[in-house]
Design a protein around this motif. Structure first.
Motif, PDB file in Angstrom:
ATOM      1  N   GLY A   6      39.038  -2.547  -6.801  1.00  0.00           N
ATOM      2  CA  GLY A   6      37.740  -2.061  -6.351  1.00  0.00           C
ATOM      3  C   GLY A   6      36.851  -1.610  -7.482  1.00  0.00           C
ATOM      4  O   GLY A   6      35.765  -1.055  -7.250  1.00  0.00           O
ATOM      5  N   GLU A   7      37.275  -1.826  -8.727  1.00  0.00           N
ATOM      6  CA  GLU A   7      36.460  -1.417  -9.872  1.00  0.00           C
ATOM      7  C   GLU A   7      35.397  -2.455 -10.179  1.00  0.00           C
ATOM      8  O   GLU A   7      35.571  -3.642  -9.881  1.00  0.00           O
ATOM      9  N   ILE A   8      34.305  -2.018 -10.768  1.00  0.00           N
ATOM     10  CA  ILE A   8      33.215  -2.904 -11.174  1.00  0.00           C
ATOM     11  C   ILE A   8      33.423  -3.232 -12.647  1.00  0.00           C
ATOM     12  O   ILE A   8      33.316  -2.353 -13.509  1.00  0.00           O
ATOM     13  N   ARG A   9      33.712  -4.475 -12.945  1.00  0.00           N
ATOM     14  CA  ARG A   9      34.094  -4.885 -14.286  1.00  0.00           C
ATOM     15  C   ARG A   9      32.894  -5.439 -15.058  1.00  0.00           C
ATOM     16  O   ARG A   9      31.953  -5.976 -14.467  1.00  0.00           O
ATOM     17  N   PRO A  10      32.927  -5.353 -16.382  1.00  0.00           N
ATOM     18  CA  PRO A  10      31.808  -5.876 -17.192  1.00  0.00           C
ATOM     19  C   PRO A  10      31.818  -7.395 -17.239  1.00  0.00           C
ATOM     20  O   PRO A  10      32.834  -8.046 -16.953  1.00  0.00           O
ATOM     21  N   VAL A  11      30.684  -7.985 -17.622  1.00  0.00           N
ATOM     22  CA  VAL A  11      30.522  -9.432 -17.738  1.00  0.00           C
ATOM     23  C   VAL A  11      29.952  -9.757 -19.106  1.00  0.00           C
ATOM     24  O   VAL A  11      29.442  -8.879 -19.821  1.00  0.00           O
ATOM     25  N   SER A  12      30.008 -11.016 -19.469  1.00  0.00           N
ATOM     26  CA  SER A  12      29.540 -11.449 -20.787  1.00  0.00           C
ATOM     27  C   SER A  12      28.026 -11.615 -20.812  1.00  0.00           C
ATOM     28  O   SER A  12      27.390 -11.821 -19.772  1.00  0.00           O
ATOM     29  N   LYS A  13      27.469 -11.540 -22.017  1.00  0.00           N
ATOM     30  CA  LYS A  13      26.046 -11.791 -22.285  1.00  0.00           C
ATOM     31  C   LYS A  13      25.146 -11.000 -21.341  1.00  0.00           C
ATOM     32  O   LYS A  13      24.228 -11.524 -20.725  1.00  0.00           O
ATOM     33  N   ILE A  14      25.418  -9.716 -21.235  1.00  0.00           N
ATOM     34  CA  ILE A  14      24.664  -8.874 -20.309  1.00  0.00           C
ATOM     35  C   ILE A  14      23.218  -8.698 -20.759  1.00  0.00           C
ATOM     36  O   ILE A  14      22.302  -8.585 -19.937  1.00  0.00           O
ATOM     37  N   ASP A  15      22.970  -8.711 -22.069  1.00  0.00           N
ATOM     38  CA  ASP A  15      21.603  -8.527 -22.559  1.00  0.00           C
ATOM     39  C   ASP A  15      20.707  -9.694 -22.154  1.00  0.00           C
ATOM     40  O   ASP A  15      19.541  -9.486 -21.791  1.00  0.00           O
ATOM     41  N   GLN A  16      21.242 -10.926 -22.203  1.00  0.00           N
ATOM     42  CA  GLN A  16      20.440 -12.068 -21.771  1.00  0.00           C
ATOM     43  C   GLN A  16      20.130 -11.991 -20.282  1.00  0.00           C
ATOM     44  O   GLN A  16      19.031 -12.338 -19.839  1.00  0.00           O
ATOM     45  N   ARG A  17      21.082 -11.527 -19.487  1.00  0.00           N
ATOM     46  CA  ARG A  17      20.860 -11.401 -18.048  1.00  0.00           C
ATOM     47  C   ARG A  17      19.785 -10.355 -17.755  1.00  0.00           C
ATOM     48  O   ARG A  17      18.904 -10.568 -16.912  1.00  0.00           O
ATOM     49  N   ILE A  18      19.863  -9.230 -18.452  1.00  0.00           N
ATOM     50  CA  ILE A  18      18.874  -8.167 -18.227  1.00  0.00           C
ATOM     51  C   ILE A  18      17.487  -8.633 -18.651  1.00  0.00           C
ATOM     52  O   ILE A  18      16.485  -8.379 -17.964  1.00  0.00           O
ATOM     53  N   THR A  19      17.397  -9.319 -19.788  1.00  0.00           N
ATOM     54  CA  THR A  19      16.102  -9.800 -20.275  1.00  0.00           C
ATOM     55  C   THR A  19      15.469 -10.784 -19.299  1.00  0.00           C
ATOM     56  O   THR A  19      14.255 -10.737 -19.041  1.00  0.00           O
ATOM     57  N   GLU A  20      16.275 -11.698 -18.725  1.00  0.00           N
ATOM     58  CA  GLU A  20      15.751 -12.661 -17.766  1.00  0.00           C
ATOM     59  C   GLU A  20      15.253 -11.957 -16.499  1.00  0.00           C
ATOM     60  O   GLU A  20      14.183 -12.297 -15.971  1.00  0.00           O
ATOM     61  N   ALA A  21      16.005 -10.973 -16.004  1.00  0.00           N
ATOM     62  CA  ALA A  21      15.575 -10.230 -14.820  1.00  0.00           C
ATOM     63  C   ALA A  21      14.297  -9.453 -15.096  1.00  0.00           C
ATOM     64  O   ALA A  21      13.389  -9.381 -14.258  1.00  0.00           O
ATOM     65  N   GLU A  22      14.207  -8.912 -16.287  1.00  0.00           N
ATOM     66  CA  GLU A  22      13.003  -8.163 -16.669  1.00  0.00           C
ATOM     67  C   GLU A  22      11.800  -9.099 -16.763  1.00  0.00           C
ATOM     68  O   GLU A  22      10.690  -8.757 -16.334  1.00  0.00           O
ATOM     69  N   LYS A  23      12.017 -10.298 -17.283  1.00  0.00           N
ATOM     70  CA  LYS A  23      10.922 -11.253 -17.442  1.00  0.00           C
ATOM     71  C   LYS A  23      10.412 -11.744 -16.093  1.00  0.00           C
ATOM     72  O   LYS A  23       9.215 -12.028 -15.942  1.00  0.00           O
ATOM     73  N   LEU A  24      11.297 -11.834 -15.099  1.00  0.00           N
ATOM     74  CA  LEU A  24      10.909 -12.320 -13.785  1.00  0.00           C
ATOM     75  C   LEU A  24      10.365 -11.223 -12.876  1.00  0.00           C
ATOM     76  O   LEU A  24      10.053 -11.496 -11.716  1.00  0.00           O
ATOM     77  N   GLY A  25      10.264 -10.006 -13.376  1.00  0.00           N
ATOM     78  CA  GLY A  25       9.591  -8.946 -12.627  1.00  0.00           C
ATOM     79  C   GLY A  25      10.487  -8.047 -11.802  1.00  0.00           C
ATOM     80  O   GLY A  25       9.976  -7.280 -10.971  1.00  0.00           O
ATOM     81  N   TYR A  26      11.789  -8.095 -11.988  1.00  0.00           N
ATOM     82  CA  TYR A  26      12.667  -7.196 -11.244  1.00  0.00           C
ATOM     83  C   TYR A  26      12.608  -5.798 -11.833  1.00  0.00           C
ATOM     84  O   TYR A  26      12.479  -5.625 -13.045  1.00  0.00           O
ATOM     85  N   LYS A  27      12.721  -4.806 -10.962  1.00  0.00           N
ATOM     86  CA  LYS A  27      12.549  -3.407 -11.385  1.00  0.00           C
ATOM     87  C   LYS A  27      13.878  -2.698 -11.633  1.00  0.00           C
ATOM     88  O   LYS A  27      13.930  -1.736 -12.398  1.00  0.00           O
ATOM     89  N   THR A  28      14.958  -3.129 -10.972  1.00  0.00           N
ATOM     90  CA  THR A  28      16.250  -2.448 -11.066  1.00  0.00           C
ATOM     91  C   THR A  28      17.352  -3.465 -11.310  1.00  0.00           C
ATOM     92  O   THR A  28      17.359  -4.542 -10.701  1.00  0.00           O
ATOM     93  N   PHE A  29      18.287  -3.090 -12.184  1.00  0.00           N
ATOM     94  CA  PHE A  29      19.408  -3.968 -12.529  1.00  0.00           C
ATOM     95  C   PHE A  29      20.691  -3.168 -12.367  1.00  0.00           C
ATOM     96  O   PHE A  29      20.897  -2.153 -13.022  1.00  0.00           O
TER      97      PHE A  29
END
Length: 453
Positions: free
Chosen positions: A398-421
């Motif tokens: 039930g733990e939430i585990r980390p994933v690879s290349k998280i910075d690229q994922r956050i940058t793409e979400a930020e570029k597309l206008g999402y407010k929360t990650f």
């Protein structure tokens, strides 16, 4: 007159047998052995200019081998160049497979009409007038694009010697036949022999060869499996003919990564490149609906935002249904078990339907948290804010585990206008300049409390 010789081939893997047997000893498939007539002559179809003076290869130490970078040229199609790893390599043999009517011929004809190089487009399935009708619909004019309708490899190589093309397109390899083998076109021996001749031509003249291949009912490229081993690149053109979007995947690439994909939209004037795939993978809706969540995934080095849809309802029959589209069904079973065992959600007696919109299949474990959010949203009948996206893996505890290349994922979400990650608190986020709000969680319970508090 030479005596006719026959042998037995497996239609699945191409293995040769001395006699007919019920089961292939190589691939263990049943009823795939067929008898074919073979009669090889001494001569070959393609002879290089230096064939009379054969060069003897000598072994070299690894440190003595000089590394020469592959010489590439672009196809004027950014999506195809990305999947190929930067463009066509001189002397490379590319095999393109896909369902009938998916757009294989349209894609290669579009490439032939766009690139400035001299192209010889050989078709064994359509007449020149049919190709002309398709060319008039496609954008692009290449005066150096020559159309030849021929299936005999001897005649094809005669035209190649006269034209001297920079790129050769064959549509399709299953329609070709050579006189050196007495077998029908499309048979295993003909496919193997004609492919070997084209590969020999490509390597000796440094001419890229693009082959179109049919597929069988299982979705694999028809013919012997050795065909895929012989070529340099194997591309798969996927999609539903009832939808306009097509996905180009690389299954094998000796000159680049096999993790890249290209996305196209089929229009009346040809295939349009989709530079922002998120525009087709996320549906447009006026009202917030329960059971939907946005996930950030990666295909190669390209981050994509995809929409996960879930429907949880009371089972009408005794056995609840679990159905997925574009997602691994066994992984859904695992997530439902984790939700019931670790988080206390009683989903064992409910039907669960899961869908990845856009018609694509995703294997990235980073979409687990979005799957959990969509299931819980449908179960509680509470909508998730459309400005929220997810990227995290869910473990068996039930733990939430980390994933690879998280910075690229956050940058793409930020570029597309999402407010929360929403992601795992154990991720190593190197950049501190993100303007998007980050919610870091460690357990499913925390994620539920954050979303539905």
């Amino acid at each position: 007159m030479a005596k006719t010789k026959t042998t037995f081939f497996c239609q699945n893997c191409g293995a040769q047998h001395a006699q007919w047997v019920g089961q292939c000893g190589s691939c263990k498939e049943w009823n795939t052995i067929v008898e074919e007539v073979i009669q090889k002559e001494e001569k070959r179809n393609w002879k290089s200019p230096s064939n009379s003076q054969k060069r003897v290869a000598k072994p070299l130490r690894v440190e003595d081998i000089q590394l020469n970078p592959e010489e590439r040229f672009g196809t004027k199609n950014q999506e195809l160049d990305t999947v190929l790893g930067g463009g066509l390599v001189k002397g490379a043999v590319v095999l393109l497979g896909g369902e009938p009517g998916i757009g294989k011929s349209t894609l290669l004809l579009q490439i032939a009409l766009q690139i400035p190089q001299k192209v010889l487009y050989v078709s064994g399935e359509e007449s020149q007038s049919q190709i002309k009708m398709r060319a008039e619909r496609i954008e692009g004019k290449n005066p150096n694009c020559l159309i030849l309708t021929e299936t005999n490899t001897q005649q094809i190589f005669k035209n190649i010697e006269e034209v001297q093309p920079d790129v050769l397109v064959i549509d399709s390899i299953q329609t070709l036949h050579t006189d050196t083998i007495e077998a029908s076109p499309g048979s295993i021996s003909q496919i193997r022999e004609t492919s070997a001749e084209l590969i020999k031509f490509a390597k000796e003249t440094a001419t890229p060869v693009l082959l179109i291949g049919h597929i069988n009912k299982e979705g694999h490229i028809a013919g012997p499996k050795i065909l895929e081993h012989m070529v340099d690149v194997v591309l798969q053109f996927e999609g539903d003919r009832n939808h306009t979007y097509r996905i180009l995947r690389s299954q094998k690439n000796r000159f680049g990564s096999t993790a890249e994909l290209g996305i196209y939209e089929m229009l009346s004037d040809g295939l349009r490149e989709v530079s922002n795939p998120s525009e087709i993978l996320i549906s447009k809706k006026d009202a917030d609906l329960s059971g939907t969540a946005i996930a950030s995934t990666l295909e190669g080095i390209r981050p994509l935002m995809i929409e996960i849809q879930a429907l949880v309802s009371t089972a009408v029959y005794g056995t609840p249904q679990r159905t997925t589209t574009g997602y691994n069904l066994k992984r859904l079973h695992m997530i439902l078990a984790v939700l019931e065992k670790r988080a206390g959600f009683k989903l064992g007696a409910k039907d669960v339907f899961l869908n990845v919109t856009g018609g694509i299949h995703v294997d990235d474990p980073a979409i687990d948290l979005a799957v959990v959010a969509a299931i819980l949203s449908s179960n509680q009948d509470l909508a998730i804010n459309p400005d929220v996206c997810f990227a995290a893996e869910v473990g068996l505890a039930g733990e939430i585990r980390p994933v690879s290349k998280i910075d690229q994922r956050i940058t793409e979400a930020e570029k597309l206008g999402y407010k929360t990650f929403v992601t795992s608190k154990y991720n190593k986020i190197t950049s501190k300049n993100h303007s998007i709000k980050l919610i870091l969680v460690s357990k499913i319970e925390e994620a539920f409390a954050t979303l539905f508090a």
